[in-house]
Write an enzyme that holds these catalytic residues in place. Structure first.
Site: not given
Length: 717
Positions: A536, A466-467, A464
């Site tokens: 999210d 992410d940023m 995964k």
């Protein structure tokens, strides 16, 4: 089929199985003639462009317009010459037709697997005074109503040129009576379908955040006012890019609409030295004469099979459990193993260790950039955790945020100049972190070495990526002053270079993109990572809108969807586990909670959900999506998945709030074969496809909030 050229008439006819796109030279300007249902060649097509005398450039429907020579609408490009002037005038110089589809250097793009799938037209335009050469590149696909467009600039002179605007596509429509559809929102409520009537003036969307953004997605569609899900014309535009973008629909005083899309011109500049080239990202344009739904399915098929790549492109995706909302930063190897062990009993296939495993990461205020296991939490390191998970029969996955750096990190203390920054200015922190300068080769090399060390020594099958923040203080210590305006785009190019290297070297890893959820859910990322964490926000009610809106352009195989605990961590809502499961099973399915805390009854339901999804996931991930009822229009949502041969279908229905004394309801289905009979699995009843689509499927009357239903249909043999 393909590209038909009538040189004597200056006519270029791009033709697919059901679509025509026509342009014509007018005084050496490429003019837009037609885009719509397929037209036969030789049908007096040159007569379609009714100019009505010499009206000047402000009335000419141009393919790639400039500013300063009589057209006062939005230009597609602008160049500053060495003497400071900004006037250029591109005229037709020549063309060539290429079999297949060339790739774009340094940029993701749609591809073909054989030259017979598509043809590409390259129109060369030149400004002899500025010594500027421009190639307009159009690819038309034979069997689908798709055209891709991009532009290549070349400085053919001996002095510098500076690009100040370089969009990828411009289309002039003869009518202003249209609606613009786009996806708006914010963090945790991405993908909100927005439809706005165009009026005189400009309707603009875009991002100046250095990423495609939660707020506005790099997609828009122009539709007729009467167009709905199943009827009417729709024109889709999707930018294959992961940075700042802009798209505008401008209705002029004559009732024409100009649509433009490409790199965001704000704070953009690109210096072209003599002999240098600049390539714009690609716009994927889709035409549908059968409503918004058919436009979406065209994008889905194309992006699923000719944008996504790698081993997982056509494979069923694993069912996972992620520990983030189960433990956050508070875990050890035994706790992780206990969640994985419970998952194994329930049939889950992949365990993902999220944030908190590296550096001294006990909260989100430190250690980004220090990609070394925290042996305080994990004394045996990642290899020990992975081995424990593998011993349970599960694959092991891992979370990274490789584009970020924490001021409280060993990396920052050693290399404080490695972040994006402007000397003398404060460094804006978000979530206690800064952004690494991916324009720098040494930064990219460090990240490559850090990640490849782990990928080479730990049995990882999923990552995964992410940023979690936007770009600010967009400057680079490595770039000279005259190239600082290139920083944002060079950042994205650097990211693409690293992703190409990493994903090519570790093809066995399934990469999932994440940007605080859907902040970078765009076609550019899908070229490297075939799925994205959609939002999210895991609340099932909110996810109805998020997943519905996202499906407007992105295939279900790219939409990550998980069941989470209640009360939901984002909105506090309590919904039944069955409702949460049905919403999540409408995407790439998984769980984001502590499985060890479930009751025996809940575990049995999870076991059923997992077993059910294994039976249906090929249809969900690879089937054709039909949206039936919109969560943006009422209390009910419905969609369905249909196999290519129309012999199998899966219908999901959701009602959020109970309605007192409701009328009897039927749900009209779509995409079935009206000549075939279908068995409803739950009851064994047989229905004609025509009956299900015209009269509908009767819905049960259940008096409670958060009701969902799943209906499986198969053709009677």
């Amino acid at each position: 089929m393909g590209i038909l050229v009538q040189e004597d008439k200056g006519l270029f006819h791009l033709q697919s199985a059901g679509m025509s796109y026509i342009l014509q030279l007018v005084n050496d300007y490429p003019a837009h003639v037609y885009w719509g249902k397929k037209l036969r060649s030789g049908s007096n097509l040159e007569g379609l462009l009714n100019l009505g005398g010499n009206r000047g450039l402000d009335r000419l429907p141009q393919e790639y317009p400039q500013y300063g020579t009589g057209d006062f609408r939005t230009p597609a490009y602008q160049v500053r010459l060495e003497d400071g002037t900004r006037i250029t005038e591109l005229k037709y110089s020549g063309y060539r037709v290429v079999e297949g589809k060339p790739s774009l250097p340094g940029l993701p793009s749609v591809y073909v697997e054989s030259a017979q799938e598509a043809q590409t037209l390259e129109l060369t335009l030149k400004d002899d005074y500025a010594k500027l050469s421009v190639i307009l590149r159009y690819t038309v696909f034979e069997h689908t109503n798709v055209i891709t467009r991009s532009v290549e600039f070349t400085n053919a002179g001996e002095t510098q040129l500076r690009l100040q605007r370089a969009l990828s596509a411009s289309v002039d429509f003869s009518s202003g009576d249209m609606d613009m559809i786009y996806l708006a929102g914010a963090w945790s409520r991405e993908g909100n379908l927005t439809r706005r009537r165009l009026v005189q003036g400009g309707t603009t969307i875009g991002s100046r955040r250095g990423m495609s953004s939660h707020q506005l997605n790099p997609f828009a569609a122009l539709v007729k006012p009467e167009t709905d899900e199943n009827h009417g014309e729709a024109y889709g535009f999707s930018l294959v890019y992961s940075g700042g973008f802009e798209a505008e629909a401008e209705v002029d005083s004559f009732g024409m609409t100009r649509f433009t899309m490409g790199l965001n011109s704000f704070d953009f500049a690109w210096l072209l030295e003599p002999g240098e080239q600049f390539q714009t990202p690609e716009v994927v344009m889709v035409y549908s004469s059968e409503g918004i739904g058919e436009m979406s399915r065209t994008y889905h098929r194309l992006y699923r099979t000719r944008l996504c790549r790698g081993l997982y492109r056509d494979k069923e995706r694993p069912i996972l459990v992620n520990n983030w909302e189960a433990t956050y930063f508070n875990f050890d190897a035994d706790k992780l193993e206990s969640i994985a062990a419970e998952g194994a009993k329930l049939g889950i296939e992949l365990f993902v260790l999220d944030d908190g495993w590296f550096g001294k990461r006990d909260a989100d205020n430190s250690s980004l950039g220090d990609w070394v296991e925290d042996l305080r939490k994990l004394p045996g390191g990642l290899s020990d955790v992975a081995q424990r998970v593998n011993n349970l029969g599960l694959q092991f996955g891992l979370w990274f945020e490789p584009e970020m750096i924490s001021p409280d990190s060993e990396l920052y203390r050693k290399h404080p100049d490695w972040c994006l920054h402007v000397p003398g200015r404060r460094r804006s922190e978000a979530r206690w972190q800064l952004v690494l300068d991916y324009t720098r080769e040494d930064v990219r090399q460090y990240i490559y070495e850090s990640l490849s060390r782990i990928f080479s020594t730990v049995p990882i099958s999923y990552v995964k990526w992410d940023m979690n923040r936007c770009l600010t203080e967009i400057g680079s210590a490595e770039l000279p002053s005259e190239r600082q305006g290139e920083t944002a785009h060079r950042y994205v190019l650097g990211l693409y270079e690293l992703l190409e290297r990493i994903t090519s070297e570790f093809p066995h890893i399934l990469f999932e993109s994440c940007c605080s959820g859907g902040g970078r859910f765009d076609p550019g990322m899908l070229h490297y990572m075939p799925q994205t964490w959609t939002s999210d926000d895991t609340d099932a009610v909110e996810r109805l809108k998020i997943q519905y809106g996202t499906s407007l352009v992105y295939p279900v195989s790219s939409i990550g969807a998980h069941v989470s605990a209640v009360p939901n961590h984002q909105v506090g809502r309590i919904t039944p586990l069955s409702f949460r499961g049905d919403v999540a099973m409408s995407g790439n399915f998984g769980y984001e909670l502590d499985l060890t805390k479930f009751t025996d009854e809940e575990k049995e339901l999870v076991k059923e959900q997992v077993a059910n999804y294994k039976q249906i996931r090929s249809l969900v991930q690879q089937g054709n999506l039909y949206r039936l009822q919109s969560p943006f229009e009422g209390n009910e949502t419905a969609w369905m998945f249909v196999s290519d041969d129309q012999r199998e279908a899966l219908v999901y229905y959701f009602r959020v709030m109970a309605v007192p004394h409701p009328p009897r309801r039927s749900l009209k289905l779509n995409g079935l074969n009206p000549e075939l009979d279908y068995i409803l699995e739950a009851s064994g009843e047989v229905y004609g496809g025509d009956r299900l689509m015209q009269a509908g499927l009767a819905l049960p009357d259940i008096q409670q909030d958060f009701v969902s239903g799943c209906y499986k249909l198969k053709v009677q043999e």
